[in-house]
Design an enzyme around this catalytic site. Structure first.
Site, PDB file in Angstrom:
ATOM      1  N   HIS A 124      51.720  61.332  58.816  1.00 14.49           N
ATOM      2  CA  HIS A 124      52.377  62.579  59.211  1.00 14.49           C
ATOM      3  C   HIS A 124      53.254  62.378  60.436  1.00 14.49           C
ATOM      4  O   HIS A 124      54.390  62.831  60.492  1.00 14.49           O
ATOM      5  CB  HIS A 124      51.333  63.665  59.495  1.00 14.49           C
ATOM      6  CG  HIS A 124      51.935  65.007  59.775  1.00 14.49           C
ATOM      7  ND1 HIS A 124      52.350  65.395  61.028  1.00 14.49           N
ATOM      8  CD2 HIS A 124      52.210  66.055  58.958  1.00 14.49           C
ATOM      9  CE1 HIS A 124      52.858  66.618  60.975  1.00 14.49           C
ATOM     10  NE2 HIS A 124      52.782  67.041  59.727  1.00 14.49           N
TER      11      HIS A 124
ATOM     12  N   GLU B 196      57.301  62.735  60.546  1.00 14.99           N
ATOM     13  CA  GLU B 196      57.896  63.364  61.721  1.00 14.99           C
ATOM     14  C   GLU B 196      58.723  62.382  62.552  1.00 14.99           C
ATOM     15  O   GLU B 196      59.389  62.778  63.499  1.00 14.99           O
ATOM     16  CB  GLU B 196      56.787  63.971  62.606  1.00 14.99           C
ATOM     17  CG  GLU B 196      55.955  65.032  61.908  1.00 14.99           C
ATOM     18  CD  GLU B 196      56.750  66.276  61.566  1.00 14.99           C
ATOM     19  OE1 GLU B 196      57.752  66.549  62.248  1.00 14.99           O
ATOM     20  OE2 GLU B 196      56.379  66.964  60.596  1.00 14.99           O
TER      21      GLU B 196
ATOM     22  N   HIS C 182      52.962  66.855  51.784  1.00 15.94           N
ATOM     23  CA  HIS C 182      53.764  65.778  52.381  1.00 15.94           C
ATOM     24  C   HIS C 182      53.941  64.608  51.411  1.00 15.94           C
ATOM     25  O   HIS C 182      55.025  64.036  51.301  1.00 15.94           O
ATOM     26  CB  HIS C 182      53.115  65.280  53.678  1.00 15.94           C
ATOM     27  CG  HIS C 182      53.272  66.243  54.816  1.00 15.94           C
ATOM     28  ND1 HIS C 182      54.499  66.653  55.275  1.00 15.94           N
ATOM     29  CD2 HIS C 182      52.359  66.877  55.588  1.00 15.94           C
ATOM     30  CE1 HIS C 182      54.332  67.500  56.278  1.00 15.94           C
ATOM     31  NE2 HIS C 182      53.050  67.659  56.483  1.00 15.94           N
TER      32      HIS C 182
END
Length: 210
Positions: free
Chosen positions: A88, A119, A154
């Site tokens: 993530h 990210e 995701h």
């Protein structure tokens, strides 16, 4: 869940997070549990999957080695193929954990494994940076897998989606790989990863028992 534990008369509480690391959500969970601490005789919060964060990228613990071995044993079979594990990412200080995982892979000899993050924090794990690393290493086949406990939004969209900004699309658009494939499977599906959580829970229980 905490209200239910109080209502059920629980005296000794053990909390096992299913988080990957000591990140922002782990901190929030600890705060929530601590607000209830006086309602139990004892409370123990177990380690997340990757264990303690450590001070820098070179500080590798046994948990990260165990996870690295488990996920590569599960996924990395083909020679000449680069495996990208997409996490993530976080602006939290725990982001060093991703760099430590990359270091762990190299230390264990998994030179064809690359750690990335949605990210893009740390910056070294942003999609563009990972593509450049794989190009420089000379791999022409790429497999993308989630570095997440559950393969959810995701994994299915940011990693394997049809949009131009998905990792699958970006890797294909780079135009320098013969094949780019995805494997949609969360780390929680791997038996050895499940065992790490069990071991962490046992350690927390043992800490309550002195």
């Amino acid at each position: 869940a905490l209200d239910r534990a109080v209502a059920n008369g629980v005296k000794n509480l053990v909390v096992q997070p299913t988080h990957l690391m000591h990140g922002a959500e782990y901190d929030e969970m600890c705060e929530a549990v601590n607000e209830y601490a006086d309602k139990f005789e004892s409370v123990a919060i177990a380690e997340p999957l990757l264990g303690e964060v450590g001070a820098d990228a070179t500080e590798i613990n046994a948990d990260k080695e165990a996870v690295a071995t488990a996920i590569t044993t599960e996924a990395v079979a083909a020679d000449g193929t680069a495996f990208v594990f997409m996490g993530h990412g976080t602006s939290h200080t725990a982001k060093i954990s991703y760099s430590q995982m990359q270091m762990t892979m190299q230390t264990l000899g998994y030179d064809n494994v690359f750690i990335g993050t949605v990210e893009g924090e740390p910056e070294d794990t942003a999609c563009e940076a990972v593509i450049e690393k794989i190009k420089e290493a000379g791999y022409t086949k790429v497999v993308l897998r989630p570095l997440m406990v559950v393969a959810g939004d995701h994994a299915n969209n940011d990693m394997a989606g049809d949009d131009a900004d998905s990792w699958l699309s970006q890797f294909k658009a780079a135009g320098c790989f013969d094949s780019v494939d995805t494997q949609i499977a969360g780390l929680g599906e791997i038996a050895d990863v499940q065992q790490i959580y069990i071991d962490h829970t046992k350690a927390a229980i043992d800490s309550l028992n002195g």
